[in-house]
Enzyme design. Structure first.
Site, PDB file in Angstrom:
ATOM      1  N   ASP A   1       1.112  -1.243  -0.015  1.00  0.00           N
ATOM      2  CA  ASP A   1       0.112   0.058   0.033  1.00  0.00           C
ATOM      3  C   ASP A   1       0.997   1.229   0.016  1.00  0.00           C
ATOM      4  O   ASP A   1       1.812   1.285   0.455  1.00  0.00           O
ATOM      5  CB  ASP A   1      -0.928  -0.066   1.104  1.00  0.00           C
ATOM      6  CG  ASP A   1      -1.983   0.932   0.992  1.00  0.00           C
ATOM      7  OD1 ASP A   1      -2.395   1.589   0.013  1.00  0.00           O
ATOM      8  OD2 ASP A   1      -2.590   1.430   2.090  1.00  0.00           O
TER       9      ASP A   1
ATOM     10  N   ASN B   1     -10.021  -3.182  -6.687  1.00  0.00           N
ATOM     11  CA  ASN B   1      -9.336  -2.147  -7.485  1.00  0.00           C
ATOM     12  C   ASN B   1      -9.768  -1.913  -8.957  1.00  0.00           C
ATOM     13  O   ASN B   1      -9.323  -0.926  -9.406  1.00  0.00           O
ATOM     14  CB  ASN B   1      -7.817  -2.782  -7.593  1.00  0.00           C
ATOM     15  CG  ASN B   1      -7.093  -2.795  -6.130  1.00  0.00           C
ATOM     16  OD1 ASN B   1      -6.161  -3.393  -5.893  1.00  0.00           O
ATOM     17  ND2 ASN B   1      -7.597  -1.691  -5.417  1.00  0.00           N
TER      18      ASN B   1
END
Length: 236
Positions: free
Chosen positions: A17, A65
């Protein structure tokens, strides 16, 4: 750093991340952050093999995503294609590659390359790298439940035979030890649908360091903390 090999986790999960924020902080397009993150992936993987980590699962692309801007998703697909084109470098290190998640949504060229790499590396045993691509923890459990239902329907098992052991064998990581530790760089403190079933007893480690800045020394910090945690699995 010297950590007793007996205190090293067998399997770690990593949520990569912070790529986009890393790029934006430097006035760069988010795709530049993902590219840098891919380089860090290679460095951390090599380091894990060097110190004796047997399994590493990376959260590369989640089922959520796809909601990102189309240009970013397209850039990620190109990056995946580039990475898979060079992934055979791991063959010389005897590293097995496994891709978990629903591959059906990816371009055919990408799917075929994943299958090719899995086949070529299936007997490598120095280390196993699992890439979670179009993966979601809840989707993983639903998929396993559907497979269990099909076994009941086909009279291969009875409903009473559905237990934790069976579900563990039917999820994407069936046969792979559950992660001892999950590491999330980037400052967020949640699992974001990553290895939901498998992480029931995982040690969690969060850091504000963005993934493109994550180094072997940062990994050492996480491993040092893991070595000092007491894991009782519900016992005393």
């Amino acid at each position: 750093m010297a950590i007793n090999s007996e205190k090293l986790p067998v399997h770690i999960g990593i949520i990569m991340d912070g790529n986009g924020r890393w790029a934006q902080n430097r006035g760069l397009p988010r795709a530049a952050g993902h590219k840098e993150g891919a380089e860090v992936f290679n460095r951390i993987t090599k380091y894990c093999r060097k110190i004796g980590i047997r399994y590493v699962t990376y959260y590369a692309f989640s089922t959520e995503n796809w909601k990102r801007p189309a240009d970013e998703v397209n850039a990620l697909m190109k990056l995946f294609e580039q990475y898979l084109g060079t992934a055979e470098q791991y063959a010389k290190d005897n590293v097995r590659l496994i891709f978990i998640g629903d591959k059906s949504r990816f371009p055919e060229k990408l799917r075929l390359k994943m299958e090719e790499l899995e086949k070529k590396s299936e007997n490598f045993d120095a280390m196993t790298v699992i890439m979670a691509m179009n993966y979601g923890g809840r989707d993983d459990i639903v998929r396993a439940a559907a497979r269990a239902a099909a076994l009941v329907r086909d009279r291969s098992i009875t409903p009473e035979q559905i237990d934790e052991s069976l579900i563990s064998s039917l999820i994407y990581t069936g046969g792979i030890p559950d992660p001892d530790m999950i590491i999330r760089p980037g400052g967020e403190k949640r699992l974001s649908n990553f290895l939901t079933w498998q992480s029931a007893y995982s040690e969690l480690y969060f850091t504000d360091v963005l993934w493109p800045d994550f180094t072997p020394k940062e990994l050492d910090k996480a491993l040092e903390e893991f070595a000092h945690r007491g894991r009782r699995f519900g016992g005393v």
